[in-house]
Design an enzyme around this catalytic site. Sequence first.
Site, PDB file in Angstrom:
ATOM      1  N   HIS A 260     -32.322   2.972  11.657  1.00 33.02           N
ATOM      2  CA  HIS A 260     -31.989   1.921  12.768  1.00 33.02           C
ATOM      3  C   HIS A 260     -31.700   2.480  14.373  1.00 33.02           C
ATOM      4  O   HIS A 260     -31.732   1.768  14.661  1.00 33.02           O
ATOM      5  CB  HIS A 260     -30.381   1.204  12.227  1.00 33.02           C
ATOM      6  CG  HIS A 260     -30.047   0.686  13.270  1.00 33.02           C
ATOM      7  ND1 HIS A 260     -29.762  -0.654  12.398  1.00 33.02           N
ATOM      8  CD2 HIS A 260     -29.507   0.564  13.520  1.00 33.02           C
ATOM      9  CE1 HIS A 260     -29.289  -2.333  13.552  1.00 33.02           C
ATOM     10  NE2 HIS A 260     -28.846  -1.193  13.795  1.00 33.02           N
ATOM     11  N   GLU A 261     -30.838   3.691  14.266  1.00 30.34           N
ATOM     12  CA  GLU A 261     -30.230   4.296  15.921  1.00 30.34           C
ATOM     13  C   GLU A 261     -31.938   4.699  16.145  1.00 30.34           C
ATOM     14  O   GLU A 261     -31.822   4.939  17.468  1.00 30.34           O
ATOM     15  CB  GLU A 261     -29.470   5.247  15.318  1.00 30.34           C
ATOM     16  CG  GLU A 261     -28.552   4.656  15.146  1.00 30.34           C
ATOM     17  CD  GLU A 261     -27.773   3.396  15.223  1.00 30.34           C
ATOM     18  OE1 GLU A 261     -27.585   3.297  16.420  1.00 30.34           O
ATOM     19  OE2 GLU A 261     -26.556   2.682  14.866  1.00 30.34           O
ATOM     20  N   HIS A 264     -33.106   1.924  18.203  1.00 29.29           N
ATOM     21  CA  HIS A 264     -32.725   1.869  19.610  1.00 29.29           C
ATOM     22  C   HIS A 264     -33.024   2.732  20.639  1.00 29.29           C
ATOM     23  O   HIS A 264     -33.774   2.789  21.774  1.00 29.29           O
ATOM     24  CB  HIS A 264     -30.985   1.767  19.757  1.00 29.29           C
ATOM     25  CG  HIS A 264     -30.648   0.691  18.250  1.00 29.29           C
ATOM     26  ND1 HIS A 264     -30.334  -0.501  19.410  1.00 29.29           N
ATOM     27  CD2 HIS A 264     -29.736   1.046  17.852  1.00 29.29           C
ATOM     28  CE1 HIS A 264     -29.953  -1.013  18.594  1.00 29.29           C
ATOM     29  NE2 HIS A 264     -29.016  -0.762  17.350  1.00 29.29           N
ATOM     30  N   GLU A 290     -31.274  -4.849  19.288  1.00 29.66           N
ATOM     31  CA  GLU A 290     -30.541  -4.964  18.003  1.00 29.66           C
ATOM     32  C   GLU A 290     -32.457  -5.334  17.192  1.00 29.66           C
ATOM     33  O   GLU A 290     -32.760  -4.949  16.320  1.00 29.66           O
ATOM     34  CB  GLU A 290     -30.072  -5.909  17.368  1.00 29.66           C
ATOM     35  CG  GLU A 290     -28.261  -4.994  17.475  1.00 29.66           C
ATOM     36  CD  GLU A 290     -28.500  -3.904  17.517  1.00 29.66           C
ATOM     37  OE1 GLU A 290     -28.982  -3.368  16.246  1.00 29.66           O
ATOM     38  OE2 GLU A 290     -27.808  -3.344  16.923  1.00 29.66           O
TER      39      GLU A 290
END
Length: 491
Positions: A260-261, A264, A290
């Site tokens: 997930h990160e 980003h 996001e």
Amino acid sequence: MSYDALTRHFEQQHHLQHLGAICSWDQATMMPAGGSQARAEAMSTLAVLSHQQLQAPQLADWFEAAQQSTLTPAQTVSLREMRRQWRDATMLPSDLVGAFSLAGSRCEHAWRSLRPANDWASFLPLFEEVLNLSQQVAAARADVLGLSRYDSLLEQFEPGMRSATLNQVFGEVKQWLPTLISDVQHKQAHDHVMLPQGPFATEQQRALGLDVMRLLGFDFNHGRLDVSVHPFCGGVSEDVRLTTRYDEQDVAQALMGVIHETGHARYEQGLPAQWRKLPVGQARSMGIHESQSLFFEMQLARHPAFIKQLSPLLVRHFGEQPAFSANNLAQLYTQVQPGFIRVDADEVTYPAHVMLRFEIERDLIEGKLTAKEVPECWDSLMQNYLGLSTKGNYKDGCMQDIHWTDGSFGYFPSYTLGAMYAAQQAEAIQQQHGSLDTLIAQHLPNIFDWLQHNIWQHASLLETDTLITQACGQPLNASAFKRHLEQRYLG
């Protein structure tokens, strides 16, 4: 030339923001507990200095002169984004900025120990101070922007987005989400899923995470991975700081957090280098940000074709076991089960967590709900949306997120907006380049190239609606998200 003077001024502003970002990362990862008060005061001072620089009296004249100058189309857009940041700064007095930063630092630091202790009583006064100052910030912004107080905060994270639009889009989701959750649970009721057997040593989990980051194209020359209580991606484009948290009995938590990160981080690293020190070169909105993290975590990482690549990596780091088969992992990582924790939620129930927080934070800022009433309201909405009670369970209820501790009201809608944008992007990629199955299995870098060309390189040069419509052929809507969920979980 006034435009050049503004450019130099905002490049200096970027350097101050860079320092603040690294101080925040250090506070969450490396700083000893005894440094909390001194760090809070230092960051408050930095916030005031940064704010004062944005309020410099000569800026108004420079903006006026630059507006009359002959500028390139890109410079015109850059001027628009500098003016937006300047406008935001001039709305608030410096003493309010300093008090807000100080209260947020104190509350966030205390939250780290008060949440595990389930100590709502000690957290409440700190939270009330942050909320009070957030309401003052919202009131000041609303007066200038001519918006409702909540919309004035939403504007910080989602320029152009309004709560009326969120009410409409989320209202559509509410109509079909409960039935979808029920149908998927019924379909999965007889699945026989094996859980990986730990323990999974933290160092091995970290090594796995680094391997997956490499697979996803992360540039380690301009970033690193660390540990924090709450996973995040911070720093600046040239120096991106990722964090995750480890549970030695659950390898998926840290793994999916890292993925997930990394989404980003790839967005940050993909922003146009020539604009990075100016507002126009920064992320378009938190919803777009996001969309990248959720594209990586949900559209990619939980796709069967990607799981086939994860399976041998898990075996390499932890040894052979039946639970690491690709088929079992595909079932495991797409299980739908209502739970308490947002960051651990599956993608079907996740929107319920976001809508709950949106409704609560909107009413807090508008003065329709008090801080004391949050636990009861949270419990009621959790029972309504997910059939779970958090009565007396503050650490897994209203104290679980970091966002409100530092006054980040208006942020939560970005998560589900991001999921919708990600689904639209995935559909567009498949329409233009074929199925994700083949792309992930054989041409994974092509997906990143599409994101670079259609999302990352544009930074804030395009408004959000234009960016999404140009990339995906249609503006924001929940239809692609619904199709994605139905195909993956019921198809």
